[in-house]
Design a protein around this motif. Structure first.
Motif, PDB file in Angstrom:
ATOM      1  N   LEU A 131      29.939  38.741  43.233  1.00 35.92           N
ATOM      2  CA  LEU A 131      30.460  37.416  42.916  1.00 35.92           C
ATOM      3  C   LEU A 131      29.934  36.942  41.566  1.00 35.92           C
ATOM      4  CD1 LEU A 131      31.934  34.807  43.616  1.00 35.92           C
ATOM      5  CD2 LEU A 131      29.922  34.094  44.939  1.00 35.92           C
ATOM      6  N   MET A 145      28.833  38.728  39.042  1.00 41.17           N
ATOM      7  CA  MET A 145      29.402  39.512  37.944  1.00 41.17           C
ATOM      8  C   MET A 145      30.830  39.081  37.661  1.00 41.17           C
ATOM      9  SD  MET A 145      27.745  43.026  37.547  1.00 41.17           S
ATOM     10  CE  MET A 145      25.973  43.230  37.750  1.00 41.17           C
ATOM     11  N   ALA A 146      31.621  38.948  38.703  1.00 37.14           N
ATOM     12  CA  ALA A 146      33.024  38.599  38.501  1.00 37.14           C
ATOM     13  C   ALA A 146      33.160  37.215  37.871  1.00 37.14           C
ATOM     14  CB  ALA A 146      33.775  38.647  39.830  1.00 37.14           C
ATOM     15  N   ILE A 181      32.171  39.216  33.956  1.00 40.26           N
ATOM     16  CA  ILE A 181      33.497  39.767  33.683  1.00 40.26           C
ATOM     17  C   ILE A 181      34.521  38.645  33.544  1.00 40.26           C
ATOM     18  CG2 ILE A 181      35.277  41.311  34.599  1.00 40.26           C
ATOM     19  CD1 ILE A 181      33.108  42.872  36.004  1.00 40.26           C
TER      20      ILE A 181
END
Lengths: 187, 187
Positions: B154, B156-157, B161
């Motif tokens: 979660l 990272m997204a 990213i």
DNA sequence: GTCTATATCTTGATAGAC
DNA sequence: GTCTATCAAGATATAGAC
């Protein structure tokens, strides 16, 4: 009497270089993997790597192609989405011929511009879209995005960071424990 | 008549350098963030950065300390674990004073040796242990590890990213959709 | 405390012999 | 096709003037 033609030798060098590049990129990422190290691992001259691939970016692109389509997800029913996505992940990382390429892409996806773009657009967005297409109700896109996020987290923990006991868990245990998790997002 | 003592100026330089370092490390990671660029952004001389921190590794370590303890998780009941962990994540990344430091650590945690070690040992393992301590039944450690993996995914997204619509979702929506997901692992 | 100048190393990439 | 030799650029790090 030649047992290896020029084309054969060329092809042999190229596959050796690609295999070495995949391994090194997967291990240490784009920046720390040098052309010299790739060449050494492939038992060829550094200049030969340039001759074949032109530059480091092109070598990286050739070595890290994501294994491809999310066919399992597209074929799934809403109820089998979770299992299909897990199968997809496990296949990419544990069964594919060029499985090193998937790790290589993920390893650099936070620090390398094009790796990040591929990761977001071709891996996460596509997966999100494939999942969202199966969902009904409110927040389909967001739920699909969170679905993709959890999958990425699982992949990172298991194959990149190697967090125990996640890294050594059996595929069966992953299915058993993660399917209910993902299903909380798909129903 | 001095309005700035030597100590004050030193302290001022140091905080400016640290802020610049956090920002750059968070944006492009350890390798691509150069001492020169950090100095330029902080409006000081590159040599001054070295004078203060000794070398790039030490600067990185100073700039990326993880905000700390998982107190919210340790204080939680098994039933409020999911909400507490989400609050913990959101606080680290959206409210902490040095929130850039958390992104900086995550940005490089796949490609920088000590960043990876910190991420695994101090972030994931500790979180896993804190969660596992609240769990009963089979597979407590593995379930806690998968819990930590989902949280990392979660983060990272959303923050690295920037996958949409996860990146722009409201905190309320994240709680509403993710709590049931995480609870599938805690009960 | 701060900056100029530079030493030293490593990288990706190139040119040309064989 | 392959290798030797080398270039040019960029990095960290250091020494010493001010």
């Amino acid at each position: 009497m030649y047992v290896t033609s020029r084309d054969e030798r060329r092809h042999r060098s190229e596959t050796a270089i690609l295999a070495a590049a995949r391994e090194l990129f997967a291990e240490v990422g784009f920046e720390r993997a040098t052309i010299r190290a790739v060449a050494a691992q492939a038992n060829v001259d550094p200049a030969l790597v340039m001759q074949h691939f032109g530059n480091k970016e092109a070598l990286f692109a050739a070595a890290t192609q994501w294994p491809g389509e999310h066919q399992r997800i597209l074929d799934a029913t809403p109820d089998s989405l979770a299992a299909a996505a897990l199968d997809d992940l496990l296949a990419h990382f544990e069964e594919a011929d060029d499985r090193g390429g998937a790790v290589a892409l993920m390893r650099s996806c936070l620090t390398h511009p094009t790796a990040m773009q591929v990761m977001r657009d071709q891996v996460m967005c596509e997966r999100q879209a494939a999942v969202a297409g199966k969902l009904t109700g409110e927040d389909a896109e967001l739920r699909a995005g969170l679905f993709a996020a959890c999958m990425v987290g699982l992949g990172m923990a298991r194959y990149l960071i190697r967090l125990e006991p996640v890294a050594s868990a059996s595929q069966e245990d992953l299915h058993r424990l993660m399917e209910p998790v993902l299903k909380a997002l798909t129903e």
